[in-house]
Write an enzyme that holds these catalytic residues in place. Sequence first.
Site: not given
Ligand code: IPM
Ligand code: MN
Length: 323
Positions: A119, A169, A202, A226, A230
């Site tokens: 990032y 990794k 993974d 990140d 999710d």
């Molecule tokens: C998160 C989001 C952000 C990230 C995006 C919107 C830049 O996906 O906060 O997880 O990748 O960090």
């Molecule tokens: Mn995210």
Amino acid sequence: MSYRVGVLGGDGIGPEVIAEGLRVIEAAGVTLDTVDYDLGGARYLADGTILPDSILDDWRGLDAIYLGAVGTPEVPPGVIERGLLLKMRFELDLYVNQRPFTTPTHDFVVIRENTEGAYAGEGGFLRKGTPFEIATQGSVNTRMGAERCIRYAFELAEKRRKHLTLVHKTNVLTFSGDLWERTFNEVAAEHPDVETAYNHVDAACIYFVDDPGRYDVVVTDNLFGDILTDLGGAVSGGIGLASSANLNPARTGPSMFEPVHGSAPDIAGQAKANPIAAILSGALMLDFLGEDNAAARIVKACEVATGTEGSTSEIADAVIANL
Ligand code: IPM
Ligand code: MN
């Protein structure tokens, strides 16, 4: 005690869920002195503003920032993400992204490094637009950056079930993985009562789905974190419940609290968004501000309200009724 909180509802469902979060905080008996900021994709489309330095300077004097979601499909990818959200994380040195996953069957938390890695923005183009085009995008890993995040994760594990897993990794990323693993092992020696584990990212994806009970605290880099968070949301009740705290544990400035989900433009303005992720992010904010009683009551009330069907405000009403 009143706290100065910057409120950035942002785009899409952001303002809808943040309004409910603020209503729940008030119902829990905490007074916030709020300042609204109109920023995000819509503001950018209206007048080109992304994040002026004057606003960033304002923020440095706040106690916290409460953010809904920023980004609209009409703005090219990266403009708002890098110019607003990541700029906020980097400039305010919000080096820990704490993402808890708590349901009756899940109880783990991911500590994601929040200021470096892929990032960082290292890299660029050569011969862009030609057949000989080159793009590089490096991952920046400093000893200081990895260490402060790993230290935070160990301290959190001490307060929980005393188990910490490093996810990386190391079998392929032999430079950054080595730095993370060595740092992890050195800090581990200072926490002999915390049991440690290591998973390749993974394999961790399989365990998140098949055997999440093995995790208490997970620490990982920015990009792995990140993606894993999710997945963490998806396996523990859906992304509509996933909250996050972007922390400056050194408290040299405000920390920022936001749901993991985005602006969901497809359901914006229809009162369909689940406000629980934003409400739980508000609870993380109260906890960090020292209002741990109110925070715990909100978390408990959200547990009771989980599964409630209804509009955005009806779900918040159910939380308030259970406070
Ligand atoms: C998160 C989001 C952000 C990230 C995006 C919107 C830049 O996906 O906060 O997880 O990748 O960090
Ligand atoms: Mn995210």
